[in-house]
Design a protein around this motif. Structure first.
Motif, PDB file in Angstrom:
ATOM      1  N   ARG A 156       0.842  -1.193   0.000  1.00  0.00           N
ATOM      2  CA  ARG A 156       0.000   0.000   0.000  1.00  0.00           C
ATOM      3  C   ARG A 156       0.880   1.247   0.000  1.00  0.00           C
ATOM      4  NH1 ARG A 156      -5.296  -0.385   0.654  1.00  0.00           N
ATOM      5  NH2 ARG A 156      -5.536   1.699   1.528  1.00  0.00           N
ATOM      6  N   GLY A 190      -2.338   5.170   0.576  1.00  0.00           N
ATOM      7  CA  GLY A 190      -3.687   4.699   0.855  1.00  0.00           C
ATOM      8  C   GLY A 190      -4.272   3.770  -0.184  1.00  0.00           C
ATOM      9  N   HIS A 191      -3.499   3.398  -1.205  1.00  0.00           N
ATOM     10  CA  HIS A 191      -3.988   2.514  -2.258  1.00  0.00           C
ATOM     11  C   HIS A 191      -3.043   1.320  -2.409  1.00  0.00           C
ATOM     12  CE1 HIS A 191      -6.997   5.443  -3.536  1.00  0.00           C
ATOM     13  NE2 HIS A 191      -6.064   6.358  -3.377  1.00  0.00           N
ATOM     14  N   THR A 192      -3.583   0.209  -2.885  1.00  0.00           N
ATOM     15  CA  THR A 192      -2.801  -1.001  -3.054  1.00  0.00           C
ATOM     16  C   THR A 192      -2.268  -1.104  -4.478  1.00  0.00           C
ATOM     17  OG1 THR A 192      -4.092  -2.189  -1.380  1.00  0.00           O
ATOM     18  CG2 THR A 192      -2.829  -3.523  -2.940  1.00  0.00           C
ATOM     19  N   TRP A 227      -3.071  -1.449 -10.423  1.00  0.00           N
ATOM     20  CA  TRP A 227      -3.766  -0.662  -9.411  1.00  0.00           C
ATOM     21  C   TRP A 227      -5.240  -0.988  -9.544  1.00  0.00           C
ATOM     22  CZ3 TRP A 227       0.340   1.183 -12.123  1.00  0.00           C
ATOM     23  CH2 TRP A 227       1.400   1.714 -11.389  1.00  0.00           C
ATOM     24  N   GLU A 231      -9.907   0.273  -5.867  1.00  0.00           N
ATOM     25  CA  GLU A 231      -9.184   1.093  -4.915  1.00  0.00           C
ATOM     26  C   GLU A 231      -9.304   2.576  -5.218  1.00  0.00           C
ATOM     27  OE1 GLU A 231      -7.292   0.435  -2.237  1.00  0.00           O
ATOM     28  OE2 GLU A 231      -7.661  -1.700  -2.227  1.00  0.00           O
ATOM     29  N   GLY A 232      -9.931   2.928  -6.335  1.00  0.00           N
ATOM     30  CA  GLY A 232     -10.079   4.334  -6.685  1.00  0.00           C
ATOM     31  C   GLY A 232      -8.939   4.842  -7.484  1.00  0.00           C
TER      32      GLY A 232
END
Length: 239
Positions: free
Chosen positions: A152, A155-157, A234, A238-239
């Motif tokens: 991460r 805030g994203h994986t 991505w 996850e946005g």
């Protein structure tokens, strides 16, 4: 809790404090006149266009909604005179987020005829520069012809996948994932190699090194040729 002055015994500031701190909407509502107005000013309801509720019937659901939230309420100061009262309130959510408000009350016959509140709340922390290293991935999965590493960042994986020649999702992944096709929503950059994909409706395509691909759920994919495929994904979720 600070000392309060009460020069008008007709308005019970103690009842207000108890209603607020116990999140008792009915007790709070009992302090309002039937034709009371409630005015709110904050980031969303700005001073030139405040949110205004007219009448006790309109105020009731707003109070119940606020007091139903998972937060604590604390009255810090309350001052009352013959025609007005003012108090400050601090609210805290379980995650530490705080809301501070200042409220001015106009009083008539011991009841609130007009309430004006200005409030502000904590905003999420601004994003900060952050780096990650797949060599120290937080999660790693190794299969016969596939290796995935996830970490991460911001805030994203992000996921790096290394797929050996002969790899195919329906052959190598279906059993462990428990679905006939890949149900993930991918958005990936191909670092090396070439990959072919097929959607459930039969649509096919290829993606090669240097290209970006977005694959919706319900697809199959496989390595083309003798060169391993490396891609960084991505997930869209996850946005």
């Amino acid at each position: 809790m600070s000392t309060r002055t009460e020069t008008d015994p007709r308005f019970d500031s103690g009842a207000l404090t108890r209603a607020v701190e116990s999140a008792d909407a009915d007790a709070m509502l009992a302090l309002f006149a039937d034709d009371a107005e409630m005015e709110m000013i904050d980031k969303r309801a700005q001073p030139s266009r405040p949110a205004v509720l007219h009448g006790k019937a309109a105020i009731a659901p707003a109070l119940r909604e606020v007091f139903s939230r998972d937060m604590t309420h604390e009255v810090l100061d309350c001052v009352v005179d013959a025609d007005h009262a003012a108090y400050t309130e601090r609210c805290s959510y379980p995650d530490g987020t705080r809301v501070m408000s200042m409220t001015m009350l106009d009083l008539r016959d011991g009841r609130i005829s007009h309430q004006s509140t200005v409030q502000a709340w904590d905003e999420p922390a601004a994003p900060r520069p952050e780096t990650g290293d797949f060599a120290r991935a937080e999660e790693t999965e190794v299969l016969d012809r596939a290796r995935t590493e996830a970490l991460r960042v911001g805030g994203h994986t992000a996921v790096r996948m290394t797929l050996r020649p002969g790899w195919r999702w329906t052959v190598d992944m279906a059993e462990s994932r428990g679905t006939a096709k890949c149900m993930a929503n991918h958005r990936a950059y191909v670092v090396s190699g070439a990959l072919r994909w097929q959607m459930d409706d039969g649509t096919e395509g290829e993606v090669r090194a240097g290209q970006v691909v977005c694959l919706p759920p319900n697809h199959d994919a496989w390595v083309l040729g003798d060169e391993p495929v490396t891609l960084v994904d991505w997930p869209v979720a996850e946005g």
